[in-house]
Design a protein around this motif. Sequence first.
Motif, mmCIF file in Angstrom:
data_model
loop_
_atom_site.group_PDB
_atom_site.id
_atom_site.type_symbol
_atom_site.label_atom_id
_atom_site.label_comp_id
_atom_site.label_asym_id
_atom_site.label_seq_id
_atom_site.Cartn_x
_atom_site.Cartn_y
_atom_site.Cartn_z
ATOM 1 N N ASP A 46 0.827 -1.198 0.000
ATOM 2 C CA ASP A 46 0.000 0.000 0.000
ATOM 3 C C ASP A 46 0.870 1.261 0.000
ATOM 4 O O ASP A 46 0.542 2.255 0.629
ATOM 5 N N GLY A 47 2.029 1.177 -0.649
ATOM 6 C CA GLY A 47 2.854 2.362 -0.841
ATOM 7 C C GLY A 47 4.060 2.521 0.059
ATOM 8 O O GLY A 47 4.848 3.434 -0.151
ATOM 9 N N LEU A 48 4.212 1.664 1.068
ATOM 10 C CA LEU A 48 5.403 1.764 1.916
ATOM 11 C C LEU A 48 6.596 1.214 1.155
ATOM 12 O O LEU A 48 6.590 0.071 0.710
ATOM 13 N N GLU A 49 7.599 2.054 0.951
ATOM 14 C CA GLU A 49 8.799 1.638 0.225
ATOM 15 C C GLU A 49 9.716 0.831 1.136
ATOM 16 O O GLU A 49 10.037 1.258 2.243
ATOM 17 N N PHE A 50 10.129 -0.325 0.679
ATOM 18 C CA PHE A 50 11.058 -1.168 1.441
ATOM 19 C C PHE A 50 12.466 -0.672 1.150
ATOM 20 O O PHE A 50 13.139 -1.115 0.234
ATOM 21 N N ASN A 51 12.909 0.284 1.953
ATOM 22 C CA ASN A 51 14.201 0.922 1.734
ATOM 23 C C ASN A 51 15.289 0.243 2.579
ATOM 24 O O ASN A 51 14.999 -0.652 3.377
ATOM 25 N N PRO A 52 16.549 0.640 2.412
ATOM 26 C CA PRO A 52 17.642 -0.008 3.152
ATOM 27 C C PRO A 52 17.496 0.047 4.673
ATOM 28 O O PRO A 52 17.843 -0.910 5.365
ATOM 29 N N ALA A 53 16.967 1.125 5.218
ATOM 30 C CA ALA A 53 16.812 1.219 6.677
ATOM 31 C C ALA A 53 15.805 0.188 7.183
ATOM 32 O O ALA A 53 16.028 -0.441 8.230
ATOM 33 N N LEU A 54 14.715 0.010 6.464
ATOM 34 C CA LEU A 54 13.723 -0.989 6.872
ATOM 35 C C LEU A 54 14.298 -2.395 6.733
ATOM 36 O O LEU A 54 14.073 -3.254 7.590
ATOM 37 N N LYS A 55 15.065 -2.619 5.686
ATOM 38 C CA LYS A 55 15.669 -3.932 5.470
ATOM 39 C C LYS A 55 16.674 -4.263 6.567
ATOM 40 O O LYS A 55 16.650 -5.357 7.130
ATOM 41 N N VAL A 56 17.538 -3.322 6.891
ATOM 42 C CA VAL A 56 18.524 -3.565 7.955
ATOM 43 C C VAL A 56 17.818 -3.800 9.280
ATOM 44 O O VAL A 56 18.206 -4.678 10.056
ATOM 45 N N GLY A 57 16.764 -3.042 9.557
ATOM 46 C CA GLY A 57 15.986 -3.268 10.775
ATOM 47 C C GLY A 57 15.412 -4.673 10.831
ATOM 48 O O GLY A 57 15.441 -5.325 11.876
#
Length: 96
Positions: A46-57
């Motif tokens: 629904d539009g939340l971008e899976f960016n590097p900060a979310l991935k590392v978290g």
Amino acid sequence: MAELITLEEVKLHCRIDGDDENALINGYIVAALEICQKHIGRRFDDGLEFNPALKVGCLLLVGHWYEHREIAAEKTSELPFSTSSLWNYYREPGVY
């Protein structure tokens, strides 16, 4: 939803060589992605971008769960600081 975190990425992050815990690790990956979305208050589809900060978290959270999988009696309702500090920036206002 496309595969956002691979089993190979987690095994490299956690320094896991064998294949005997793949099902457990895959479960942790699915759970970490779900917790991430709930914590932020938005969904990847629904539009939340899976960016590097979310991935590392997510990688840090999976690593935490993997290393502490035997702990059952300690307080476990809070996210590790390293994970929440990466995710809090993207959290929707009013999400508790």
